[in-house]
Design a protein around this motif. Sequence first.
Motif, PDB file in Angstrom:
ATOM      1  N   ASN A 110     -34.909 129.998 -31.881  1.00 26.21           N
ATOM      2  CA  ASN A 110     -33.373 129.709 -31.526  1.00 26.21           C
ATOM      3  C   ASN A 110     -33.188 130.808 -29.990  1.00 26.21           C
ATOM      4  OD1 ASN A 110     -30.495 128.997 -30.309  1.00 26.21           O
ATOM      5  ND2 ASN A 110     -30.177 130.357 -31.998  1.00 26.21           N
ATOM      6  N   GLU A 111     -33.384 129.949 -28.632  1.00 26.07           N
ATOM      7  CA  GLU A 111     -33.058 131.812 -27.715  1.00 26.07           C
ATOM      8  C   GLU A 111     -31.879 131.409 -27.579  1.00 26.07           C
ATOM      9  OE1 GLU A 111     -35.403 130.329 -24.256  1.00 26.07           O
ATOM     10  OE2 GLU A 111     -36.799 129.926 -26.056  1.00 26.07           O
ATOM     11  N   GLN A 112     -30.614 133.045 -28.485  1.00 24.04           N
ATOM     12  CA  GLN A 112     -29.854 133.546 -28.019  1.00 24.04           C
ATOM     13  C   GLN A 112     -29.043 133.402 -25.791  1.00 24.04           C
ATOM     14  OE1 GLN A 112     -29.377 136.069 -31.972  1.00 24.04           O
ATOM     15  NE2 GLN A 112     -27.564 134.830 -31.910  1.00 24.04           N
ATOM     16  N   PHE A 113     -30.147 134.481 -26.136  1.00 22.23           N
ATOM     17  CA  PHE A 113     -29.719 135.227 -24.526  1.00 22.23           C
ATOM     18  C   PHE A 113     -30.562 135.792 -23.994  1.00 22.23           C
ATOM     19  CE2 PHE A 113     -27.078 137.929 -27.217  1.00 22.23           C
ATOM     20  CZ  PHE A 113     -27.447 138.920 -27.004  1.00 22.23           C
ATOM     21  N   VAL A 114     -29.996 135.760 -22.755  1.00 20.18           N
ATOM     22  CA  VAL A 114     -31.147 137.149 -21.645  1.00 20.18           C
ATOM     23  C   VAL A 114     -30.478 138.642 -21.753  1.00 20.18           C
ATOM     24  CG1 VAL A 114     -32.739 137.788 -20.432  1.00 20.18           C
ATOM     25  CG2 VAL A 114     -32.405 135.306 -21.422  1.00 20.18           C
ATOM     26  N   LEU A 115     -30.768 139.427 -22.459  1.00 23.55           N
ATOM     27  CA  LEU A 115     -29.740 140.632 -22.211  1.00 23.55           C
ATOM     28  C   LEU A 115     -30.403 141.424 -20.731  1.00 23.55           C
ATOM     29  CD1 LEU A 115     -27.623 142.534 -22.694  1.00 23.55           C
ATOM     30  CD2 LEU A 115     -29.644 144.053 -24.442  1.00 23.55           C
ATOM     31  N   PHE A 116     -29.823 141.588 -20.279  1.00 24.86           N
ATOM     32  CA  PHE A 116     -30.429 142.278 -19.006  1.00 24.86           C
ATOM     33  C   PHE A 116     -29.502 143.597 -18.519  1.00 24.86           C
ATOM     34  CE2 PHE A 116     -29.816 141.663 -13.371  1.00 24.86           C
ATOM     35  CZ  PHE A 116     -31.090 142.354 -13.443  1.00 24.86           C
ATOM     36  N   LEU A 117     -30.874 144.998 -18.661  1.00 25.73           N
ATOM     37  CA  LEU A 117     -29.786 146.169 -18.358  1.00 25.73           C
ATOM     38  C   LEU A 117     -30.537 146.062 -16.953  1.00 25.73           C
ATOM     39  CD1 LEU A 117     -31.940 147.865 -21.193  1.00 25.73           C
ATOM     40  CD2 LEU A 117     -29.582 147.109 -20.751  1.00 25.73           C
ATOM     41  N   SER A 118     -29.928 146.211 -16.131  1.00 27.57           N
ATOM     42  CA  SER A 118     -29.666 146.884 -14.602  1.00 27.57           C
ATOM     43  C   SER A 118     -29.136 148.011 -14.799  1.00 27.57           C
ATOM     44  CB  SER A 118     -28.631 145.538 -14.042  1.00 27.57           C
ATOM     45  OG  SER A 118     -27.611 145.928 -13.999  1.00 27.57           O
ATOM     46  N   CYS A 119     -30.502 148.628 -13.641  1.00 27.45           N
ATOM     47  CA  CYS A 119     -30.082 150.281 -12.891  1.00 27.45           C
ATOM     48  C   CYS A 119     -31.300 149.547 -11.558  1.00 27.45           C
ATOM     49  CB  CYS A 119     -31.123 150.744 -14.508  1.00 27.45           C
ATOM     50  SG  CYS A 119     -31.080 151.835 -13.732  1.00 27.45           S
ATOM     51  N   GLY A 151     -27.292 129.694 -17.387  1.00 22.10           N
ATOM     52  CA  GLY A 151     -25.687 131.088 -17.886  1.00 22.10           C
ATOM     53  C   GLY A 151     -26.215 131.876 -19.171  1.00 22.10           C
ATOM     54  N   MET A 152     -27.362 131.660 -18.989  1.00 17.11           N
ATOM     55  CA  MET A 152     -28.066 132.786 -20.581  1.00 17.11           C
ATOM     56  C   MET A 152     -27.894 133.838 -20.275  1.00 17.11           C
ATOM     57  SD  MET A 152     -30.479 130.161 -22.014  1.00 17.11           S
ATOM     58  CE  MET A 152     -31.259 131.464 -23.299  1.00 17.11           C
ATOM     59  N   VAL A 153     -27.619 134.708 -19.597  1.00 17.99           N
ATOM     60  CA  VAL A 153     -28.092 136.719 -19.033  1.00 17.99           C
ATOM     61  C   VAL A 153     -26.607 136.855 -19.052  1.00 17.99           C
ATOM     62  CG1 VAL A 153     -28.051 137.689 -17.361  1.00 17.99           C
ATOM     63  CG2 VAL A 153     -29.911 135.184 -17.041  1.00 17.99           C
ATOM     64  N   ARG A 154     -26.873 137.821 -20.043  1.00 10.94           N
ATOM     65  CA  ARG A 154     -26.273 139.174 -19.935  1.00 10.94           C
ATOM     66  C   ARG A 154     -26.027 140.408 -20.013  1.00 10.94           C
ATOM     67  NH1 ARG A 154     -25.051 134.612 -21.367  1.00 10.94           N
ATOM     68  NH2 ARG A 154     -24.011 134.126 -23.433  1.00 10.94           N
ATOM     69  N   GLU A 155     -25.189 140.621 -18.260  1.00  7.15           N
ATOM     70  CA  GLU A 155     -25.745 142.015 -17.659  1.00  7.15           C
ATOM     71  C   GLU A 155     -25.434 142.835 -18.006  1.00  7.15           C
ATOM     72  OE1 GLU A 155     -25.692 141.081 -13.343  1.00  7.15           O
ATOM     73  OE2 GLU A 155     -26.481 143.266 -13.433  1.00  7.15           O
ATOM     74  N   VAL A 156     -26.254 143.925 -18.359  1.00  7.19           N
ATOM     75  CA  VAL A 156     -24.940 145.280 -19.067  1.00  7.19           C
ATOM     76  C   VAL A 156     -25.737 146.752 -17.683  1.00  7.19           C
ATOM     77  CG1 VAL A 156     -25.073 147.223 -20.061  1.00  7.19           C
ATOM     78  CG2 VAL A 156     -24.912 144.657 -21.126  1.00  7.19           C
ATOM     79  N   ASN A 157     -24.474 147.003 -17.285  1.00  2.00           N
ATOM     80  CA  ASN A 157     -25.560 148.107 -16.210  1.00  2.00           C
ATOM     81  C   ASN A 157     -26.229 148.994 -17.053  1.00  2.00           C
ATOM     82  OD1 ASN A 157     -25.503 150.326 -14.899  1.00  2.00           O
ATOM     83  ND2 ASN A 157     -22.912 150.935 -14.061  1.00  2.00           N
ATOM     84  N   SER A 158     -27.352 149.940 -17.000  1.00  2.00           N
ATOM     85  CA  SER A 158     -27.875 150.749 -18.136  1.00  2.00           C
ATOM     86  C   SER A 158     -27.982 151.915 -17.265  1.00  2.00           C
ATOM     87  CB  SER A 158     -29.516 149.907 -18.591  1.00  2.00           C
ATOM     88  OG  SER A 158     -30.291 149.886 -17.508  1.00  2.00           O
TER      89      SER A 158
END
Length: 191
Positions: free
Chosen positions: A108-117, A163-170
């Motif tokens: 079950n693919e929940q989401f993609v955590l995208f660490l952006s930097c 709609g699966m990406v959750r972007e967090v500024n790392s």
Amino acid sequence: MYNVVFVLGPPGSGKGTICAQIQENLGYVHLSAGDLLRAEREREGSQFGALIEGHIKNGSIVPVEITCSLLENAMIANKEANGFLVDGFPRNEDNLSGWKKQMGGKVNEQFVLFLSCPVDVCIDRCLHRGQGRTDDNVESLKKRVETYNQQTFPIIEQYEKHGMVREVNSQRPISEVYQDVVEVFSAANQK
Ligand code: C5P
Ligand code: MG
């Protein structure tokens, strides 16, 4: 069915660091595709050692059959996990299609955590992290960033469309990054 969160971002964006904290606090098991490949490279009797090292030095992507089997074996070995953080995967179209073929229907693919930097910050971190990696040098990093821009970012964009990406500024201090990450996981697991 296993819960899976993919963790993507440029080399040096903090994927491994953040995953270690999620594993410790949230019960997900951290599976780094890069770490699994490095372990396979070192494993005595592996037929893939030289091939893997060639790709790692070159910043290119190992054929998915190898990487995906390493990931699936690690998942089978950790059946009691709440879920898995699949770090550094899928990195290109081959990774994505091979994963769907081998794992489709099993996870079950929940989401993609995208660490952006920003890339210059990422490169600087890699050059100073002192992990003794054969690919943390200017020449390999150039190629790794190119692979990221040309092959991995388009995969993130594909997931974004769903709609699966959750972007967090790392780019920020780890504790701040981690706070945002925890919120992402809480929201996802409330559903
Ligand atoms: O994620 P990490 O920076 O540890 O990956 C190091 C290298 O491992 C990549 O540059 C690539 O050569 C290889 N790799 C791969 N396929 C993946 C993840 C990593 O070929 N899915
Ligand atoms: Mg890593």
